[in-house]
Design an enzyme around this catalytic site. Sequence first.
Site, PDB file in Angstrom:
ATOM      1  N   SER A  34      53.861  37.616 -38.422  1.00  0.00           N
ATOM      2  CA  SER A  34      54.347  36.257 -38.174  1.00  0.00           C
ATOM      3  C   SER A  34      55.801  36.072 -38.590  1.00  0.00           C
ATOM      4  O   SER A  34      56.509  35.235 -38.022  1.00  0.00           O
ATOM      5  CB  SER A  34      53.472  35.242 -38.922  1.00  0.00           C
ATOM      6  OG  SER A  34      53.502  35.478 -40.321  1.00  0.00           O
ATOM      7  N   ASP A 299      57.344  27.670 -45.749  1.00  0.00           N
ATOM      8  CA  ASP A 299      56.310  27.539 -46.770  1.00  0.00           C
ATOM      9  C   ASP A 299      56.519  28.714 -47.721  1.00  0.00           C
ATOM     10  O   ASP A 299      57.416  29.523 -47.519  1.00  0.00           O
ATOM     11  CB  ASP A 299      54.894  27.501 -46.165  1.00  0.00           C
ATOM     12  CG  ASP A 299      54.573  28.735 -45.331  1.00  0.00           C
ATOM     13  OD1 ASP A 299      54.897  29.856 -45.770  1.00  0.00           O
ATOM     14  OD2 ASP A 299      54.009  28.590 -44.232  1.00  0.00           O
ATOM     15  N   HIS A 302      56.792  32.154 -45.902  1.00  0.00           N
ATOM     16  CA  HIS A 302      57.590  32.367 -44.688  1.00  0.00           C
ATOM     17  C   HIS A 302      59.014  31.856 -44.898  1.00  0.00           C
ATOM     18  O   HIS A 302      59.211  30.698 -45.265  1.00  0.00           O
ATOM     19  CB  HIS A 302      56.962  31.657 -43.484  1.00  0.00           C
ATOM     20  CG  HIS A 302      55.647  32.224 -43.075  1.00  0.00           C
ATOM     21  ND1 HIS A 302      54.451  31.763 -43.596  1.00  0.00           N
ATOM     22  CD2 HIS A 302      55.336  33.231 -42.216  1.00  0.00           C
ATOM     23  CE1 HIS A 302      53.463  32.456 -43.061  1.00  0.00           C
ATOM     24  NE2 HIS A 302      53.966  33.344 -42.218  1.00  0.00           N
TER      25      HIS A 302
END
Length: 385
Positions: A34, A299, A302
């Site tokens: 991700s 967050d 990330h």
Amino acid sequence: MLIIFLFFNFCYGFNEPLNVVSHLNHDWFLFGDSRSDCNHINNLKIKNYGYLDIHPSLCNNGKISSSAGDSIFKSYHFTRFYNYTGEGDQIIFYEGVNFNPHHRFKCFFNGSNDVWIFNKVRFYRALYSNMALFRYLTFVDILYNFSFSIKANICNSNILSLNNPIFISTNYSKDVYFTLSGCSLYLVPLCLFKSNFSQYYYNMDTGFAYGYSNFVSSDLDCTYISLKPGSYKIFSTGFVLSIPTKALCFNKSKQFVPVQVVDSRWNNLRASDTSLSDACQLPYCYFRNSSGNYVGKYDINHGDNGFTSILSGLLYNVSCISYYGSFLYDNFTSIWPRFSFGNCPTSAYIKLNCFYDPLPIILQGILLFLALLFIVFLLFLVYHG
């Protein structure tokens, strides 16, 4: 001016190794999750590129294979699957965090996640060493001479279901063969339960296995074998046949080029492991890591500044990549570029004790410049008689 340049080059150094992953040219490829999955940005409630650890300008270059929530190890063993595929001379990996102690996967209630972390180390060690010799990576299915109507439903949890390998009874009446063709090399799992005695009851309708094993290992222990194309027969002295269903396909051999691996870990509030650093060893792999805790901007997991800095090296070419880092130039350095490739510094400069005032050096530079102007003026007078 030359004196000023030499002063700063020899006393301070302009070519220290950079803690980045980078490339010598545009022939490179990144495998990720991700943190480098540009397509996942569209699935966020707010489209925010701060979610990524790569620069957004890399999103459409066709040199990244990434999927949020996935890893190559997870796709290799489980029903959760993303077909990681890519090709390049210089290969970078920034994935692996999506299977770690935080997920606590184990085959049985009384099994061991530690066994699976050891499996992860062995898997990535084989992946990295092979990718130092091949340009191309993808997944392929392993085909058999018949279909398996009865198989044991082993190694399932509430988060993951194992489908590579699958298991059937060794009393199965047919010989089990598989053929590998189309790739230069395959990475195939060989997984077993180390036991002295096993007995299972198979539900003929659901394929679910109930049983007992006198385990030496408390979970499924895997090794990863690099196989050349050919036909293979599976046999076992145990009570269960371990049947591989997927393999990594390596194609297009190349001159040896070490892979570059960026540590893939959570914020310290979640459990991580050291599998990637354990697997990434010289001479086939260079490991890059941030010195601090992962603290993301989007967050906590990330958009970390330290890892964004490491990945920023993908924005430009470098002259040399080595164990210690990447070098922009091939002139001098204070750190010898061990285990390097590319056009690397040919010598380490001698760091002098430069404690004197730099002002005289500047004045000498000015005088040198004036002297050059005077010489040019004299040549002009001589030329014009």
